[in-house]
Design an enzyme around this catalytic site. Structure first.
Site, PDB file in Angstrom:
ATOM      1  N   PRO A   2       0.834  -1.215   0.000  1.00  0.00           N
ATOM      2  CA  PRO A   2       0.000   0.000   0.000  1.00  0.00           C
ATOM      3  C   PRO A   2       0.869   1.265   0.000  1.00  0.00           C
ATOM      4  CG  PRO A   2      -0.710  -1.542   1.707  1.00  0.00           C
ATOM      5  CD  PRO A   2       0.604  -2.041   1.193  1.00  0.00           C
ATOM      6  N   GLU A   3       0.597   2.154  -0.935  1.00  0.00           N
ATOM      7  CA  GLU A   3       1.310   3.426  -1.018  1.00  0.00           C
ATOM      8  C   GLU A   3       0.396   4.536  -0.503  1.00  0.00           C
ATOM      9  OE1 GLU A   3       4.364   3.960  -1.848  1.00  0.00           O
ATOM     10  OE2 GLU A   3       4.989   2.069  -2.759  1.00  0.00           O
ATOM     11  N   ARG A 109       1.062 -10.856   5.818  1.00  0.00           N
ATOM     12  CA  ARG A 109       2.520 -10.928   6.017  1.00  0.00           C
ATOM     13  C   ARG A 109       2.965 -10.345   7.356  1.00  0.00           C
ATOM     14  NH1 ARG A 109       5.516  -9.332   0.545  1.00  0.00           N
ATOM     15  NH2 ARG A 109       7.283 -10.053   1.789  1.00  0.00           N
TER      16      ARG A 109
END
Ligand SMILES: [Zn+2]
Length: 270
Positions: A2-3, A109
């Site tokens: 995610p940016e 993750r």
């Protein structure tokens, strides 16, 4: 990963459900994130949500005293659901709200972050060294020009440095340098103020378009582990190695700068 645009989209997605609500319970199913979730987060219980904001890629939920901070890491996402909905795999934390709805944090993750902060939040160790927000007034061509004097490193690394400006990820750096006609490997200290003005305008444009597109994919599930799907179709150079440049037809080149793949047009970018 995610940016900034995905995090902004997530913020806008969750805000209406959280704002003004009281947090009834913080349920931690799995505390083993990159930074373990501590008991401190229980201080949120019984407190009202006063505001929600984003700083770099951190989501800040401000309560009556202190607040919660969330980072989506590599693969995190947030969704609003009912507190009784059965958790899915990797649903690690719930913020249960009065009224029965719940903010659920999923992270396969587990590189994400879920922690408590005490005011003033801008002095938090994770936030205090961050550069300005790219979409706010403190960020300008003059600022980049002054900050870059004497710097011999590549301009692409310079604008991706969170101490210089936050939220310019690899894709957005490649795209904005193409739009501004600046070669990604050019020394940051050798770029004129006028060209930095153009670069700032390009960074803002590319981020705003990505945020606008991110918003179109939003329903009850916000944040994602990729770039917004629609935005990917608009990319000018990123991941277009050997494809003709939109402007001049020269094949786009790929080069590794600062260990990241960079895409540029050897003719349009100098
Ligand atoms: Zn070109």
């Amino acid at each position: 990963m995610p940016e900034l645009p995905e995090v902004e989209t997530a913020l806008r997605g969750i805000s209406p459900a959280l704002f003004g609500r009281t947090i009834c319970e913080v349920r931690v199913r799995n505390a083993a994130l990159r930074w373990p979730v501590t008991e401190e987060v229980q201080q949120a219980c019984g407190q009202r949500v006063r505001s929600l904001q984003r700083r770099a890629k951190y989501l800040l939920i401000a309560l009556e005293s202190g607040g919660l901070m969330i980072h989506l890491g590599m693969s995190g996402s947030l969704r609003i659901c009912h507190e009784d909905d059965a958790p899915r795999k990797h649903d690690h934390v719930d913020i249960v709200l009065d009224g029965g709805r719940c903010l659920r944090f999923n992270d396969p993750r587990r590189f994400g972050l879920f922690c408590w902060w005490n005011p003033p939040v801008d002095q938090h160790p994770l936030l205090r060294h961050l550069g300005p927000e790219p979409l706010q007034d403190g960020f300008s061509g003059t600022y980049l020009y002054q900050k870059s004097r004497g710097r011999r490193g590549a301009v692409k690394n310079f604008i991706m440095d969170g101490k210089v400006v936050v939220g310019v990820g690899n894709i957005y750096a490649s795209e904005s340098l193409f739009m501004a006609g600046i070669h990604p490997a050019r020394a940051a200290g050798r770029i004129s103020a006028v060209r930095y003005d153009a670069l700032v305008a390009a960074i803002r444009d590319v981020l705003k378009r990505a945020i606008a597109q991110g918003g179109t994919t939003l329903r009850d599930f916000v944040g994602s582990d990729g770039m917004p799907g629609y935005f990917a179709q608009e990319l000018l150079v990123y991941d277009r190695g050997a494809v003709p440049c939109f402007q001049c037809g020269t094949p786009i080149r790929k080069k590794v700068i600062g260990q990241r793949s960079s895409f540029y047009c050897p003719r349009c970018q100098v």
